[in-house]
Design a protein around this motif. Structure first.
Motif, PDB file in Angstrom:
ATOM      1  N   PRO A  74       0.823  -1.207   0.000  1.00 35.80           N
ATOM      2  CA  PRO A  74       0.000   0.000   0.000  1.00 35.80           C
ATOM      3  C   PRO A  74       0.862   1.264   0.000  1.00 35.80           C
ATOM      4  O   PRO A  74       1.979   1.273   0.517  1.00 35.80           O
ATOM      5  N   VAL A  75       0.316   2.312  -0.593  1.00 32.37           N
ATOM      6  CA  VAL A  75       0.915   3.650  -0.544  1.00 32.37           C
ATOM      7  C   VAL A  75      -0.202   4.633  -0.207  1.00 32.37           C
ATOM      8  O   VAL A  75      -1.381   4.344  -0.444  1.00 32.37           O
ATOM      9  N   THR A  76       0.170   5.772   0.321  1.00 30.75           N
ATOM     10  CA  THR A  76      -0.849   6.720   0.765  1.00 30.75           C
ATOM     11  C   THR A  76      -0.660   8.076   0.092  1.00 30.75           C
ATOM     12  O   THR A  76       0.460   8.584   0.004  1.00 30.75           O
ATOM     13  N   SER A  86       3.176   8.863   1.541  1.00 30.98           N
ATOM     14  CA  SER A  86       3.796   7.777   2.280  1.00 30.98           C
ATOM     15  C   SER A  86       3.941   6.552   1.395  1.00 30.98           C
ATOM     16  O   SER A  86       2.959   6.072   0.827  1.00 30.98           O
ATOM     17  N   PHE A  87       5.187   6.099   1.275  1.00 33.67           N
ATOM     18  CA  PHE A  87       5.459   4.835   0.613  1.00 33.67           C
ATOM     19  C   PHE A  87       6.752   4.288   1.191  1.00 33.67           C
ATOM     20  O   PHE A  87       7.636   5.042   1.581  1.00 33.67           O
ATOM     21  N   ASP A 109      -4.137  -4.060  10.277  1.00 36.51           N
ATOM     22  CA  ASP A 109      -3.201  -3.122   9.655  1.00 36.51           C
ATOM     23  C   ASP A 109      -1.832  -3.220  10.315  1.00 36.51           C
ATOM     24  O   ASP A 109      -1.715  -3.085  11.525  1.00 36.51           O
ATOM     25  N   ARG A 111       0.859  -1.670   8.344  1.00 31.08           N
ATOM     26  CA  ARG A 111       1.629  -0.705   7.553  1.00 31.08           C
ATOM     27  C   ARG A 111       1.174   0.730   7.768  1.00 31.08           C
ATOM     28  O   ARG A 111       1.852   1.650   7.370  1.00 31.08           O
ATOM     29  N   VAL A 113      -2.408   2.105   7.069  1.00 34.06           N
ATOM     30  CA  VAL A 113      -3.292   2.520   5.986  1.00 34.06           C
ATOM     31  C   VAL A 113      -4.275   3.580   6.484  1.00 34.06           C
ATOM     32  O   VAL A 113      -4.465   3.759   7.682  1.00 34.06           O
ATOM     33  N   SER A 114      -4.896   4.264   5.534  1.00 31.77           N
ATOM     34  CA  SER A 114      -5.909   5.275   5.836  1.00 31.77           C
ATOM     35  C   SER A 114      -6.901   5.307   4.682  1.00 31.77           C
ATOM     36  O   SER A 114      -6.784   4.541   3.728  1.00 31.77           O
ATOM     37  N   ASN A 116      -6.895   7.296   2.436  1.00 29.48           N
ATOM     38  CA  ASN A 116      -6.179   7.773   1.257  1.00 29.48           C
ATOM     39  C   ASN A 116      -5.179   6.739   0.735  1.00 29.48           C
ATOM     40  O   ASN A 116      -4.281   7.081  -0.025  1.00 29.48           O
ATOM     41  N   THR A 117      -5.334   5.498   1.155  1.00 29.89           N
ATOM     42  CA  THR A 117      -4.412   4.434   0.764  1.00 29.89           C
ATOM     43  C   THR A 117      -4.935   3.688  -0.451  1.00 29.89           C
ATOM     44  O   THR A 117      -6.118   3.376  -0.534  1.00 29.89           O
ATOM     45  N   LYS A 148      -8.488   0.391  -3.253  1.00 34.37           N
ATOM     46  CA  LYS A 148      -8.564   1.400  -2.198  1.00 34.37           C
ATOM     47  C   LYS A 148      -9.029   0.772  -0.900  1.00 34.37           C
ATOM     48  O   LYS A 148      -9.608  -0.319  -0.883  1.00 34.37           O
TER      49      LYS A 148
END
Length: 189
Positions: A74-76, A86-87, A109, A111, A113-114, A116-117, A148
């Protein structure tokens, strides 16, 4: 030497004394639950008794995704979805990065996440083998379309408690998540 030590101790004592005399200000920090982007759903408890989320240790979170992207990194993005915020570096990825299935489509979770991930096309194993941290452009070119996070819940236990005892998280899920608090839920889900 003795004189320097005496001066240092005097300064330290003064700082401590001044800090103790200052009146405590009311905290203006916003509640992270109250600032989620879906205010009509933010902070709503699942049915049942809600425990306070405050405290010094971070609370564990579980989430659901728009598909099973659990093996993908995941990236945000920022709230507007225009900039990566965030990555991970490949060296950040370990077996402890991979989310843990806790039942009924929920993932523990590990990592951060939110709402916006989104998820990349790199599996955790593939990403950990990369010889460089991907650039934002490379990441943008490797996003899974439509991937998402659709729901995030905060649990009534710390991250370390949840990591040490995923079975306890599974029991919370099996019991209907009565003590969980909705942090984010994508409308329509």
């Amino acid at each position: 030497m003795k004189k320097s030590l005496l001066v240092l101790m005097t300064l330290l004592l003064c700082v401590c004394t001044l800090s103790a005399r200052r009146p405590k200000k009311e905290s203006t920090a916003s509640d992270p639950v109250a600032t989620a982007s879906a205010p009509e759903l933010t902070g709503q408890a699942m049915p049942g008794l809600v425990r306070p989320i405050g405290g010094e240790l971070p609370k564990a979170q579980i989430y659901k995704m728009s598909g099973d992207w659990s093996q993908y990194v995941p990236v945000t993005f920022n709230a507007e979805g225009t900039e990566l915020v965030s990555f991970p570096a490949p060296s950040d990825i370990t077996n402890n990065s991979i989310p843990v299935s806790v039942g009924d489509g929920w993932w523990l979770d590990r990592r951060g996440v939110s709402q916006n991930t989104v998820f990349t096309r790199w599996t955790y194993a593939d990403y950990a083998k990369l010889d460089h941290t991907p650039t934002p452009e490379e990441i943008m070119n490797n996003l899974i379309p439509g991937s998402k996070v659709i729901t995030v819940l905060t649990l009534p236990m710390t991250e370390s408690e949840a990591a040490a005892d995923p079975a306890a998280v599974r029991r919370l899920v099996a019991d209907g998540l009565r003590d969980a608090v909705v942090v984010y839920r994508l409308p329509g889900y």
